[in-house]
Scaffold this motif. Structure first.
Motif, PDB file in Angstrom:
ATOM      1  N   LYS A 115       0.812  -1.174   0.040  1.00  0.00           N
ATOM      2  CA  LYS A 115       0.242   0.035  -0.034  1.00  0.00           C
ATOM      3  C   LYS A 115       0.834   1.363  -0.104  1.00  0.00           C
ATOM      4  O   LYS A 115       0.542   2.127  -0.472  1.00  0.00           O
ATOM      5  CB  LYS A 115      -0.987   0.141   1.298  1.00  0.00           C
ATOM      6  N   ARG A 116       1.851   1.151   0.775  1.00  0.00           N
ATOM      7  CA  ARG A 116       2.636   2.486   0.960  1.00  0.00           C
ATOM      8  C   ARG A 116       4.296   2.117   0.686  1.00  0.00           C
ATOM      9  O   ARG A 116       4.844   1.017   1.012  1.00  0.00           O
ATOM     10  CB  ARG A 116       2.685   2.727   2.400  1.00  0.00           C
ATOM     11  N   LEU A 117       4.855   2.974  -0.240  1.00  0.00           N
ATOM     12  CA  LEU A 117       6.312   2.792  -0.632  1.00  0.00           C
ATOM     13  C   LEU A 117       6.972   3.850   0.182  1.00  0.00           C
ATOM     14  O   LEU A 117       7.012   4.984  -0.103  1.00  0.00           O
ATOM     15  CB  LEU A 117       6.567   2.823  -2.059  1.00  0.00           C
ATOM     16  N   PHE A 118       8.071   3.427   1.040  1.00  0.00           N
ATOM     17  CA  PHE A 118       9.052   4.299   1.538  1.00  0.00           C
ATOM     18  C   PHE A 118      10.398   4.532   0.690  1.00  0.00           C
ATOM     19  O   PHE A 118      10.958   3.059   0.460  1.00  0.00           O
ATOM     20  CB  PHE A 118       9.421   3.818   3.028  1.00  0.00           C
ATOM     21  N   LEU A 119      10.878   5.365   0.282  1.00  0.00           N
ATOM     22  CA  LEU A 119      12.180   5.435  -0.259  1.00  0.00           C
ATOM     23  C   LEU A 119      13.220   6.180   0.488  1.00  0.00           C
ATOM     24  O   LEU A 119      13.255   7.385   0.868  1.00  0.00           O
ATOM     25  CB  LEU A 119      11.971   6.288  -1.848  1.00  0.00           C
ATOM     26  N   LEU A 120      14.073   5.393   1.149  1.00  0.00           N
ATOM     27  CA  LEU A 120      14.796   5.881   2.295  1.00  0.00           C
ATOM     28  C   LEU A 120      16.260   6.197   1.747  1.00  0.00           C
ATOM     29  O   LEU A 120      16.907   5.144   1.250  1.00  0.00           O
ATOM     30  CB  LEU A 120      14.871   4.694   3.442  1.00  0.00           C
ATOM     31  N   ARG A 221       6.236  -0.972   2.183  1.00  0.00           N
ATOM     32  CA  ARG A 221       7.616  -1.630   1.285  1.00  0.00           C
ATOM     33  C   ARG A 221       8.583  -0.633   1.314  1.00  0.00           C
ATOM     34  O   ARG A 221       8.284   0.789   1.401  1.00  0.00           O
ATOM     35  CB  ARG A 221       7.203  -1.767  -0.305  1.00  0.00           C
ATOM     36  N   PHE A 222       9.748  -0.970   1.142  1.00  0.00           N
ATOM     37  CA  PHE A 222      11.068   0.028   1.168  1.00  0.00           C
ATOM     38  C   PHE A 222      11.917  -0.114   0.148  1.00  0.00           C
ATOM     39  O   PHE A 222      12.292  -1.303  -0.132  1.00  0.00           O
ATOM     40  CB  PHE A 222      11.555  -0.503   2.804  1.00  0.00           C
ATOM     41  N   MET A 223      12.559   0.853  -0.127  1.00  0.00           N
ATOM     42  CA  MET A 223      13.937   0.613  -1.132  1.00  0.00           C
ATOM     43  C   MET A 223      14.779   1.633  -0.345  1.00  0.00           C
ATOM     44  O   MET A 223      14.470   2.850   0.103  1.00  0.00           O
ATOM     45  CB  MET A 223      13.405   1.489  -2.444  1.00  0.00           C
ATOM     46  N   ILE A 224      16.076   1.288  -0.538  1.00  0.00           N
ATOM     47  CA  ILE A 224      17.242   2.159   0.428  1.00  0.00           C
ATOM     48  C   ILE A 224      18.426   2.362  -0.388  1.00  0.00           C
ATOM     49  O   ILE A 224      18.957   1.398  -1.205  1.00  0.00           O
ATOM     50  CB  ILE A 224      17.705   1.138   1.737  1.00  0.00           C
ATOM     51  N   CYS A 225      19.018   3.489  -0.409  1.00  0.00           N
ATOM     52  CA  CYS A 225      20.116   3.819  -1.029  1.00  0.00           C
ATOM     53  C   CYS A 225      20.861   4.995  -0.269  1.00  0.00           C
ATOM     54  O   CYS A 225      20.254   5.808   0.161  1.00  0.00           O
ATOM     55  CB  CYS A 225      19.893   4.370  -2.459  1.00  0.00           C
ATOM     56  N   GLY A 226      22.251   4.753  -0.303  1.00  0.00           N
ATOM     57  CA  GLY A 226      22.871   5.892   0.372  1.00  0.00           C
ATOM     58  C   GLY A 226      24.341   5.533   0.680  1.00  0.00           C
ATOM     59  O   GLY A 226      24.960   4.569   0.093  1.00  0.00           O
TER      60      GLY A 226
END
Length: 262
Positions: A115-120, A221-226
């Protein structure tokens, strides 16, 4: 042309079209898009320079929308860096080498429906997410898309703010993003309306409270980059609260860009 430089058919030359500097250490640049070059939002490509007679390559996430006819990249200037010391000096008379095949793990298809996508992200880790939030498919798949970007100083948020203004001028994206795209910008080394590292923002409940939204649940749901440490910290945190890492062959709850983690 490729043979002149001893390049295989895997690589091609792309002319630099534009360079924009945001701070003393951050800049973006656009190049021509090689014919038939295809990529998915979130992927990266190897770009190269010829330095002292040698080919030097680095992985750069593609910021551009898939529907754009140019490629855009966002870079930090590493002090005395063997690559960025030269890359930051490119002009519209320059060309760079681009590998003609993109890749990466920040792919929406690696996540199960939610339902919700977090782009961290931290710093230049925002780059692949600029492409993702520029894709109508992202908003078709999720009811809400929340970008959480943390930088040291507020001036390092200029690129994101500039891209958001550009993005919302695109009618075919604005219509999708309206009421769905949210962003939470935080600093860690100076006062700002929001401050704190991503792991603390999540663990303390501050992120959810500031966003005035419901607590994390199984449909997130989550996607992570850094930075490497940030990615490891956030991955460990997500695993500790029950989320599972996904792959293209086994979609799950979160993915992160492995190219930037040794």
């Amino acid at each position: 042309m490729n043979n002149k430089f001893g390049l295989s058919n895997e690589y091609t030359l792309a002319k630099v079209l534009q360079i924009k500097h945001y701070t003393r250490t951050l800049f973006s640049f656009k190049t021509t898009r090689p014919s038939k070059f295809r990529f998915k939002p979130g992927e990266f490509v190897m770009i190269g320079l010829i330095l002292r007679g040698k080919f030097i390559f680095r992985a750069y996430s593609i910021c551009s929308p898939t529907w754009h006819n140019a490629l855009e990249f966002y870079s930090i200037k590493v002090p005395n860096g063997p690559f960025t010391s030269f890359l930051q000096k490119i002009t519209t008379d320059s060309s760079i080498i681009i590998k003609t095949k993109s890749t990466g793990t920040l792919i929406l298809d690696s996540l199960t429906p939610g339902k919700r996508l977090f782009l961290l992200c931290t710093g230049t880790g925002i780059a692949p997410f600029i492409s993702i939030i520029s894709d109508p498919e992202t908003y078709i798949k999720y009811n809400e898309v929340i970008v959480v970007l943390t930088c040291r100083f507020s001036q390092e948020l200029r690129y994101f703010n500039y891209k958001i203004k550009q993005l919302l001028k695109q009618p075919h994206i604005e219509s999708h993003a309206k009421n769905k795209l949210r962003f939470y910008l935080s600093t860690t080394q100076e006062p700002y309306p929001y401050s704190g590292r991503i792991t603390w923002l999540i663990k303390s409940g501050t992120l959810i409270a500031d966003l005035n939204t419901y607590t994390l649940n199984k449909r997130d749901r989550f996607m992570i980059c850094g930075s490497q440490q940030m990615i490891l910290d956030v991955v460990n945190l997500l695993k500790s609260i029950g989320y599972i890492e996904g792959t293209i062959n086994n979609p799950q709850d979160f993915v992160y860009e492995k190219a930037f983690v040794n």
